[in-house]
Structure formats: C-alpha cells, structure tokens
Write a protein that holds these residues in place. Structure first.
Motif, PDB file in Angstrom:
ATOM      1  N   UNK A 112      16.537  66.446  51.905  1.00 27.49           N
ATOM      2  CA  UNK A 112      17.064  67.147  50.726  1.00 27.49           C
ATOM      3  C   UNK A 112      18.390  66.542  50.292  1.00 27.49           C
ATOM      4  N   UNK A 113      19.267  66.300  51.270  1.00 28.14           N
ATOM      5  CA  UNK A 113      20.579  65.740  50.973  1.00 28.14           C
ATOM      6  C   UNK A 113      20.443  64.351  50.358  1.00 28.14           C
ATOM      7  N   UNK A 114      19.608  63.514  50.987  1.00 25.54           N
ATOM      8  CA  UNK A 114      19.410  62.159  50.489  1.00 25.54           C
ATOM      9  C   UNK A 114      18.788  62.170  49.096  1.00 25.54           C
ATOM     10  N   UNK A 115      17.774  63.025  48.915  1.00 22.77           N
ATOM     11  CA  UNK A 115      17.067  63.111  47.649  1.00 22.77           C
ATOM     12  C   UNK A 115      18.016  63.575  46.529  1.00 22.77           C
ATOM     13  N   UNK A 116      18.878  64.560  46.864  1.00 19.59           N
ATOM     14  CA  UNK A 116      19.817  65.071  45.859  1.00 19.59           C
ATOM     15  C   UNK A 116      20.784  63.986  45.404  1.00 19.59           C
ATOM     16  N   UNK A 117      21.290  63.204  46.363  1.00 17.89           N
ATOM     17  CA  UNK A 117      22.217  62.113  46.026  1.00 17.89           C
ATOM     18  C   UNK A 117      21.532  61.096  45.110  1.00 17.89           C
ATOM     19  N   UNK A 118      20.277  60.746  45.450  1.00 21.45           N
ATOM     20  CA  UNK A 118      19.551  59.767  44.643  1.00 21.45           C
ATOM     21  C   UNK A 118      19.289  60.304  43.229  1.00 21.45           C
ATOM     22  N   UNK A 119      18.947  61.596  43.130  1.00 19.44           N
ATOM     23  CA  UNK A 119      18.710  62.180  41.810  1.00 19.44           C
ATOM     24  C   UNK A 119      19.989  62.184  40.971  1.00 19.44           C
ATOM     25  N   UNK A 120      21.126  62.475  41.621  1.00 17.96           N
ATOM     26  CA  UNK A 120      22.397  62.444  40.891  1.00 17.96           C
ATOM     27  C   UNK A 120      22.708  61.039  40.381  1.00 17.96           C
ATOM     28  N   UNK A 121      22.428  60.033  41.214  1.00 16.23           N
ATOM     29  CA  UNK A 121      22.644  58.639  40.784  1.00 16.23           C
ATOM     30  C   UNK A 121      21.757  58.293  39.591  1.00 16.23           C
ATOM     31  N   UNK A 122      20.474  58.740  39.664  1.00 16.05           N
ATOM     32  CA  UNK A 122      19.548  58.469  38.559  1.00 16.05           C
ATOM     33  C   UNK A 122      20.017  59.189  37.294  1.00 16.05           C
ATOM     34  N   UNK A 123      20.451  60.441  37.474  1.00 12.00           N
ATOM     35  CA  UNK A 123      20.934  61.225  36.328  1.00 12.00           C
ATOM     36  C   UNK A 123      22.130  60.540  35.665  1.00 12.00           C
ATOM     37  N   UNK A 161      14.824  55.165  48.869  1.00 17.10           N
ATOM     38  CA  UNK A 161      14.329  56.458  49.316  1.00 17.10           C
ATOM     39  C   UNK A 161      13.050  56.305  50.144  1.00 17.10           C
ATOM     40  N   UNK A 162      12.151  55.447  49.685  1.00 23.28           N
ATOM     41  CA  UNK A 162      10.910  55.202  50.429  1.00 23.28           C
ATOM     42  C   UNK A 162      11.197  54.550  51.782  1.00 23.28           C
ATOM     43  N   UNK A 163      12.134  53.613  51.810  1.00 21.83           N
ATOM     44  CA  UNK A 163      12.503  52.961  53.064  1.00 21.83           C
ATOM     45  C   UNK A 163      13.104  53.963  54.036  1.00 21.83           C
ATOM     46  N   UNK A 164      13.962  54.857  53.505  1.00 25.94           N
ATOM     47  CA  UNK A 164      14.577  55.913  54.337  1.00 25.94           C
ATOM     48  C   UNK A 164      13.494  56.788  54.954  1.00 25.94           C
ATOM     49  N   UNK A 165      12.504  57.194  54.149  1.00 24.90           N
ATOM     50  CA  UNK A 165      11.417  58.039  54.645  1.00 24.90           C
ATOM     51  C   UNK A 165      10.622  57.335  55.733  1.00 24.90           C
ATOM     52  N   UNK A 166      10.285  56.054  55.501  1.00 27.10           N
ATOM     53  CA  UNK A 166       9.502  55.311  56.502  1.00 27.10           C
ATOM     54  C   UNK A 166      10.257  55.205  57.814  1.00 27.10           C
ATOM     55  N   UNK A 167      11.553  54.879  57.726  1.00 27.64           N
ATOM     56  CA  UNK A 167      12.354  54.722  58.946  1.00 27.64           C
ATOM     57  C   UNK A 167      12.489  56.030  59.699  1.00 27.64           C
TER      58      UNK A 167
END
Length: 345
Positions: free
Chosen positions: A13-24, A65-71
C-alpha cells in the motif's frame, strides 16, 4: 495481473501510494504543458517532448512496482520454514510440582510481562499455575473441575472456559496478581472444547457452526460469524480469527475470518491443524496432528514445512503459543509434562 491478485498489505500500500503520487505529479505537469500548446510552435514542440517524457516516466514507475512485487514474493517464499527459534529452557512440571505424571495440560499462555499461566489437571484437581519461565515464583489458583482453555484478557487477567457435567457452560475470569476469581459470565450457545481467544478487546469462542464474539464485561454476544463446520483450535491476531473445522471427514484445511474483508478463506495443509499461533511478520506456525509444523505466509497463499533444524523443538508437542512482546514461543508436551521456552533468533 500480479498486482491485481496480490493482497494490498501495508508495505505494498505504501509503495503503491508513492508511485501513484509520482504518476499524479507527472500528469499534472502534462496538463500544464498541454495548456501552453497554443502559445507558439516552439511551445507545441516542448509539450510533445514533455508528454513523451511523462509516458516514459510512467512506464519506469510501473516496471519498478512490478519488480518490487516479484522480489517481495520471492522473499516471502524464501523465508518460510527457515530457522527462527532456539530452545532456551524447559520446565518439567512433574518435578516442579512433585506429583504423579500430569494427566493433561489444558493450555499455556505467556503474559506480556513474561510470566507463564498454565491450566493443568491431575485426576479431578484443576489449577492455574503461574510462574516465571525458569519455574521460579510458582503460585497456584484452584479452578473448577471441567476448566480448560485459557487466554489473557489484559496484563493481570485471564479467562478460562468451564464445562460442567450437567451441561452448563460459562467463562471464569481470574486476577492472577491477587490470585482470585473476579467473576463468571454465561455465554448461550458456547461449545467449550472449541477454544477461546481474544481480539480487539472482545472474547472469541465457538458455537455450533459459528464463531461467537463476546463482551467479557457483560457476557453479551456482540457478533455471530457463521462457519461451514464446527470451529475448533481458535486463535486470533491482527484482524483475523483462525480455526479449523471439525467435520465427519478428515479436514486438513486452515480457515480464517477477516474483519477487514468480512469473509472466510482457507488453505489446504498436508495434515490436520491442531494448534495455531502468529509470528511478528504476520505469518503463522500451524502445528498439525502428524507432528509437523507448517509455516504459512501472512497472505495465506503459501506454506512450507518447518525445516529439520527446528522440527525437534515441536516433536510430540500438543500446543504452541507465541508472545510478540517477549518474542518467545511456548510449546507444551502433555505426554510428559514438559513446557519448552523457545527464544527468537
């Protein structure tokens, strides 16, 4: 697909939120660039370049994000079944109490201050034993015949289930500091052998094909959760209640109810679960009837049998309990009256 199928735990959730903020942020930049398109041909060219850079940035974020999930998925799998505990000491209750072999240990819990509280019975004489992990400062509290299953309510109070021969079931609560019974509460529909647990300041007990959530102050049943079979071996942690279902066939599944999702999930295990406890990372140790311990991931999707270095600690074990504040595991061995204290590595 990997993101969609994976539960959003706190880390993701934390990682996803940061990525969404960057995209926004990038999309806002793109919007500002588009508004300046009409100013000049040079402006149009700059905007197009900005859009290309934004698309490239979004692509990089998604790949990260995908790399983070795989790892992380690989990390969870690699950690399952690894060495976590070592044996620090053990208590021989037969020697400690200087009595004949103990008939049965109905339950052991570790309080947050490190004291052990054990429910034992010799013939029809049942007592709560309170002592340190080395067996020192031993005290006893007599309890009613038919008492079993104990769980902490707070730092000084425990709850004990009682079943009488005339089929009246209730819960006794004891102050282990003052060494006396505080009160009893009646819980209509409670089945004592299901076990007892505590979650969100509410007691959890079993009924016929249901879980009962009980206010320990009043005895009122505040919530009923229907289950497919008779829930036994109750354990609660976080926002989940874990159990197995006692059915006519050999049911090897571990079940859990999630308050967050308001649903019941399960995972098939190699053998029948008989005791469950939660570790600091949210994963579970599940003791099974074949003497094996299955290490189940926090998302409930993977498990691995405990490795051979850890397995001897749980041989002939009848129950397991972990205390997160003390970072210690307690195992009970009813056949020989041994309680082992395992420390976290």
């Amino acid at each position: 697909m990997r993101i969609e199928n994976r539960p959003l735990d706190e880390g993701l959730c934390s990682k996803y939120s940061i990525d969404l903020l960057n995209i926004h942020k990038k999309l806002n930049e793109m919007d500002n660039s588009i508004q300046e398109i009409g100013s000049s041909v040079h402006g149009i060219d700059s905007s197009i370049q900005g859009i290309g850079a934004t698309v490239h940035g979004i692509d990089i974020q998604i790949r990260k994000l995908l790399k983070y999930h795989r790892n992380e998925a690989i990390d969870i799998k690699d950690k399952l079944g690894q060495d976590i505990f070592y044996q620090h000491c053990q208590i021989d209750l037969n020697s400690l109490l200087n009595i004949r072999p103990i008939e049965i240990i109905f339950g052991v819990v570790m309080m947050d201050d490190g004291r052990l509280v054990m429910m034992i019975c010799v013939l029809h004489d049942c007592n709560l034993l309170i002592c340190n992990t080395d067996g020192s400062q031993l005290t006893t509290i007599p309890v009613n015949d038919g008492s079993y299953c104990v769980t902490p309510i707070n730092n000084s109070t425990v709850a004990v289930m009682v079943s009488t021969w005339y089929n009246i079931n209730y819960i006794d609560m004891f102050d282990i500091n003052k060494k006396h019974k505080l009160k009893s509460i009646s819980v209509p529909g409670m089945v004592p052998y299901c076990g007892i647990a505590m979650i969100n300041n509410i007691l959890v007990v079993g009924g016929i094909c249901r879980l009962l959530l009980v206010d320990y102050n009043t005895g009122e049943t505040v919530k009923i959760i229907k289950t497919g079979g008779q829930p036994i071996c109750l354990h609660a942690a976080g926002d989940k209640i874990f159990y197995r279902e006692q059915t006519s066939n050999e049911n090897k599944k571990l079940y859990w109810y999630s308050f967050t999702k308001d649903n019941i999930k399960d995972i098939p295990l190699p053998s029948i679960p008989c005791s469950i406890t939660t570790l600091p990372d949210g994963s579970l140790y599940v003791l099974c009837t074949d003497d094996s311990v299955q290490h189940v991931s926090s998302n409930g999707k993977q498990f691995k049998t405990l490795n051979r270095n850890q397995a001897p600690f749980f041989k002939d074990c009848t129950s397991i309990r972990y205390n997160p504040k003390q970072r210690k595991m307690i195992t009970t061995h009813s056949s020989n009256g041994i309680v082992k204290i395992l420390h976290e590595i």
